[in-house]
Scaffold this motif. Structure first.
Motif, PDB file in Angstrom:
ATOM      1  N   ILE A  21       0.842  -1.202   0.000  1.00  0.00           N
ATOM      2  CA  ILE A  21       0.000   0.000   0.000  1.00  0.00           C
ATOM      3  C   ILE A  21       0.879   1.254   0.000  1.00  0.00           C
ATOM      4  CG2 ILE A  21      -1.689   1.324   1.351  1.00  0.00           C
ATOM      5  CD1 ILE A  21      -2.730  -1.468   2.357  1.00  0.00           C
ATOM      6  N   GLY A  22       1.951   1.219   0.812  1.00  0.00           N
ATOM      7  CA  GLY A  22       2.873   2.354   0.847  1.00  0.00           C
ATOM      8  C   GLY A  22       3.492   2.617  -0.510  1.00  0.00           C
ATOM      9  N   PHE A  23       3.867   1.554  -1.200  1.00  0.00           N
ATOM     10  CA  PHE A  23       4.497   1.692  -2.521  1.00  0.00           C
ATOM     11  C   PHE A  23       3.505   2.285  -3.525  1.00  0.00           C
ATOM     12  CE2 PHE A  23       6.043  -0.530  -6.528  1.00  0.00           C
ATOM     13  CZ  PHE A  23       7.067   0.375  -6.739  1.00  0.00           C
ATOM     14  N   ILE A  24       2.261   1.762  -3.524  1.00  0.00           N
ATOM     15  CA  ILE A  24       1.258   2.277  -4.458  1.00  0.00           C
ATOM     16  C   ILE A  24       0.993   3.755  -4.184  1.00  0.00           C
ATOM     17  CG2 ILE A  24      -1.177   2.084  -5.166  1.00  0.00           C
ATOM     18  CD1 ILE A  24      -0.882  -0.973  -4.608  1.00  0.00           C
TER      19      ILE A  24
ATOM     20  N   SER B  77      13.294   0.900  -5.148  1.00  0.00           N
ATOM     21  CA  SER B  77      14.318   0.305  -4.284  1.00  0.00           C
ATOM     22  C   SER B  77      13.947   0.473  -2.814  1.00  0.00           C
ATOM     23  CB  SER B  77      15.692   0.908  -4.583  1.00  0.00           C
ATOM     24  OG  SER B  77      15.846   2.139  -3.938  1.00  0.00           O
ATOM     25  N   SER B  78      13.295   1.586  -2.485  1.00  0.00           N
ATOM     26  CA  SER B  78      12.850   1.783  -1.107  1.00  0.00           C
ATOM     27  C   SER B  78      11.808   0.724  -0.730  1.00  0.00           C
ATOM     28  CB  SER B  78      12.264   3.180  -0.956  1.00  0.00           C
ATOM     29  OG  SER B  78      11.934   3.449   0.374  1.00  0.00           O
ATOM     30  N   PHE B  79      10.915   0.403  -1.695  1.00  0.00           N
ATOM     31  CA  PHE B  79       9.899  -0.625  -1.487  1.00  0.00           C
ATOM     32  C   PHE B  79      10.548  -2.002  -1.302  1.00  0.00           C
ATOM     33  CE2 PHE B  79       7.047  -3.647  -3.919  1.00  0.00           C
ATOM     34  CZ  PHE B  79       6.169  -3.869  -2.882  1.00  0.00           C
ATOM     35  N   THR B  80      11.494  -2.369  -2.183  1.00  0.00           N
ATOM     36  CA  THR B  80      12.118  -3.693  -2.079  1.00  0.00           C
ATOM     37  C   THR B  80      12.941  -3.796  -0.793  1.00  0.00           C
ATOM     38  OG1 THR B  80      14.007  -2.990  -3.413  1.00  0.00           O
ATOM     39  CG2 THR B  80      12.211  -4.066  -4.577  1.00  0.00           C
ATOM     40  N   CYS B  81      13.536  -2.678  -0.382  1.00  0.00           N
ATOM     41  CA  CYS B  81      14.282  -2.659   0.879  1.00  0.00           C
ATOM     42  C   CYS B  81      13.325  -2.900   2.054  1.00  0.00           C
ATOM     43  CB  CYS B  81      14.989  -1.315   1.018  1.00  0.00           C
ATOM     44  SG  CYS B  81      15.917  -1.121   2.507  1.00  0.00           S
ATOM     45  N   GLY B  82      12.122  -2.304   1.975  1.00  0.00           N
ATOM     46  CA  GLY B  82      11.105  -2.543   2.999  1.00  0.00           C
ATOM     47  C   GLY B  82      10.684  -4.007   3.032  1.00  0.00           C
ATOM     48  N   LEU B  83      10.587  -4.632   1.837  1.00  0.00           N
ATOM     49  CA  LEU B  83      10.256  -6.061   1.794  1.00  0.00           C
ATOM     50  C   LEU B  83      11.383  -6.884   2.421  1.00  0.00           C
ATOM     51  CD1 LEU B  83       8.669  -6.427  -1.753  1.00  0.00           C
ATOM     52  CD2 LEU B  83       7.514  -6.292   0.445  1.00  0.00           C
ATOM     53  N   GLY B  84      12.632  -6.416   2.251  1.00  0.00           N
ATOM     54  CA  GLY B  84      13.759  -7.085   2.903  1.00  0.00           C
ATOM     55  C   GLY B  84      13.600  -7.069   4.417  1.00  0.00           C
ATOM     56  N   ILE B  97      18.175 -11.727   1.708  1.00  0.00           N
ATOM     57  CA  ILE B  97      19.286 -11.543   0.768  1.00  0.00           C
ATOM     58  C   ILE B  97      18.761 -11.192  -0.626  1.00  0.00           C
ATOM     59  CG2 ILE B  97      21.174 -12.774  -0.395  1.00  0.00           C
ATOM     60  CD1 ILE B  97      21.723 -14.129   2.324  1.00  0.00           C
ATOM     61  N   ILE B  98      17.700 -11.889  -1.062  1.00  0.00           N
ATOM     62  CA  ILE B  98      17.177 -11.630  -2.413  1.00  0.00           C
ATOM     63  C   ILE B  98      16.651 -10.196  -2.518  1.00  0.00           C
ATOM     64  CG2 ILE B  98      15.284 -12.200  -4.005  1.00  0.00           C
ATOM     65  CD1 ILE B  98      15.699 -15.163  -3.072  1.00  0.00           C
ATOM     66  N   TRP B  99      15.823  -9.752  -1.544  1.00  0.00           N
ATOM     67  CA  TRP B  99      15.246  -8.402  -1.642  1.00  0.00           C
ATOM     68  C   TRP B  99      16.313  -7.327  -1.529  1.00  0.00           C
ATOM     69  CZ3 TRP B  99      11.146  -7.853  -4.189  1.00  0.00           C
ATOM     70  CH2 TRP B  99      10.088  -8.754  -4.068  1.00  0.00           C
ATOM     71  N   PHE B 100      17.317  -7.567  -0.674  1.00  0.00           N
ATOM     72  CA  PHE B 100      18.369  -6.555  -0.572  1.00  0.00           C
ATOM     73  C   PHE B 100      19.230  -6.518  -1.826  1.00  0.00           C
ATOM     74  CE2 PHE B 100      17.278  -6.031   3.898  1.00  0.00           C
ATOM     75  CZ  PHE B 100      17.564  -4.691   4.099  1.00  0.00           C
ATOM     76  N   ILE B 101      19.422  -7.670  -2.490  1.00  0.00           N
ATOM     77  CA  ILE B 101      20.199  -7.655  -3.742  1.00  0.00           C
ATOM     78  C   ILE B 101      19.410  -6.895  -4.823  1.00  0.00           C
ATOM     79  CG2 ILE B 101      21.000  -9.119  -5.654  1.00  0.00           C
ATOM     80  CD1 ILE B 101      22.077 -11.058  -3.553  1.00  0.00           C
ATOM     81  N   ILE B 102      18.072  -7.091  -4.868  1.00  0.00           N
ATOM     82  CA  ILE B 102      17.267  -6.321  -5.830  1.00  0.00           C
ATOM     83  C   ILE B 102      17.389  -4.820  -5.526  1.00  0.00           C
ATOM     84  CG2 ILE B 102      14.907  -5.875  -6.643  1.00  0.00           C
ATOM     85  CD1 ILE B 102      14.333  -8.869  -6.092  1.00  0.00           C
ATOM     86  N   TRP B 182      18.382   3.634   3.908  1.00  0.00           N
ATOM     87  CA  TRP B 182      17.960   3.606   2.505  1.00  0.00           C
ATOM     88  C   TRP B 182      16.626   4.342   2.319  1.00  0.00           C
ATOM     89  CZ3 TRP B 182      21.257   2.193  -1.168  1.00  0.00           C
ATOM     90  CH2 TRP B 182      20.767   2.130  -2.477  1.00  0.00           C
ATOM     91  N   HIS B 183      15.679   4.103   3.215  1.00  0.00           N
ATOM     92  CA  HIS B 183      14.392   4.817   3.124  1.00  0.00           C
ATOM     93  C   HIS B 183      14.612   6.319   3.284  1.00  0.00           C
ATOM     94  CE1 HIS B 183      12.314   1.088   3.101  1.00  0.00           C
ATOM     95  NE2 HIS B 183      12.573   0.785   4.338  1.00  0.00           N
TER      96      HIS B 183
END
Lengths: 100, 203
Positions: A21-24, B77-84, B97-102, B182-183
């Motif tokens: 949601i934050g990303f969207i 990248s901020s989003f993928t870092c959050g997923l990490g 590791i995968i999300w931070f590499i992305i 990063w954020h």
């Protein structure tokens, strides 16, 4: 001080809705800011006011959805960040006020 | 302060020790100081915005397509870092590791685009010493670019440590803190996007 590893993940399972949601929201805010500048022919002051408001919302999205700023008891980090923002506002507004 | 026995099962690993909690708070204080650093650079940019000394103006230089791509790279990248960080809380080492590499790849894409942009500007005769406007522009945007580059090296270091020692109180704290960093860089970019690029198009 060993925490039980099998239980620490509790409450963080499943699909990361908060992040999605934050990303969207952040994408919508970015595109909206560009749209205001490119497609709407508002006055300069009005355009800058609107895009600054969108930027502030964008920052709130980052702080709340991604950085978990309200997390943890006490959450003294909010005081540190808002003191930083206060000083930033003084420097930026003060400089503009003196020059223009 | 709460000790380990009063920590309930909801406490994420990075907050599980006093050391971790204090270091995370310390990092927030550092981010507060970073806000002040960037605010001074923004203030000087706005003061010198019209001091172009006969050189290129913001309107001559900024390219919508380029800065939008940079913005989307950094936002994603901020989003993928959050997923990490999300995977960190699930104690899923591979996911982290995968999300931070992305995140790293997107960050490298951003830095590459920015270097390309700067080289283009210099080719168009917009150098650091051309005008007060360009000095403040390159200092502001370049300082942010340096932070992103440093963040890339930092993430690589922490990923190596995580791959070797797994997810524990120390690596969890480090991953969480580098995520905050990063954020924060994305937050700074939001203002560069708004105050430098978009405003440069209307003024």
């Amino acid at each position: 001080m060993q925490t039980d590893h099998s239980t620490t993940s509790h409450g963080h399972e499943g699909f990361p809705w908060k992040h999605v949601i934050g990303f969207i929201l952040s994408l919508i805010l970015t595109v909206a800011a560009l749209w205001i500048v490119v497609s709407l022919s508002l006055s300069v002051t009005l355009t800058i006011t609107f895009i600054l408001i969108l930027a502030i919302f964008q920052v709130l999205v980052q702080l709340l959805f991604f950085m978990h700023i309200t997390e943890h008891e006490g959450a003294y980090q909010i005081i540190a960040i808002f003191f930083g923002i206060f000083l930033a506002a003084v420097f930026v507004y003060g400089s503009i006020w003196i020059i223009y | 302060m709460s000790q380990s026995n009063s920590l309930n099962q909801h406490t994420p690993l990075e907050y599980s020790t006093e050391d971790g909690r204090l270091k995370i708070f310390g990092f927030w204080v550092f981010l507060g100081a970073e806000i002040i650093l960037f605010s001074c650079l923004f203030a000087s940019y706005m003061v010198y915005l019209h001091r172009t000394a006969g050189g290129p103006t913001p309107d001559d230089l900024y390219d919508v397509k380029e800065f939008m791509i940079e913005t989307f790279l950094l936002l994603t990248s901020s989003f993928t870092c959050g997923l990490g960080t999300h995977e960190l809380r699930r104690q899923n080492k591979m996911g982290v590791i995968i999300w931070f590499i992305i995140t790293l790849i997107l960050g490298l894409g951003f830095v590459g685009m920015e270097i390309h942009e700067f080289v283009d500007y210099v080719g168009e005769g917009a150098k650091l010493t051309t005008s007060a406007f360009l000095t403040s522009f390159f200092t502001l945007v370049g300082t942010h670019g340096c932070h992103v580059s440093l963040g890339i090296l930092w993430i690589i270091g922490i990923l190596i440590q995580t791959a070797r020692t797994g997810i524990n109180a120390v690596t969890a704290r480090k991953l969480f803190i580098v995520g905050l960093y990063w954020h924060f860089l994305d937050v700074v970019w939001v203002f560069i996007f708004t105050v430098v690029y978009l405003t440069g198009m209307v003024l």
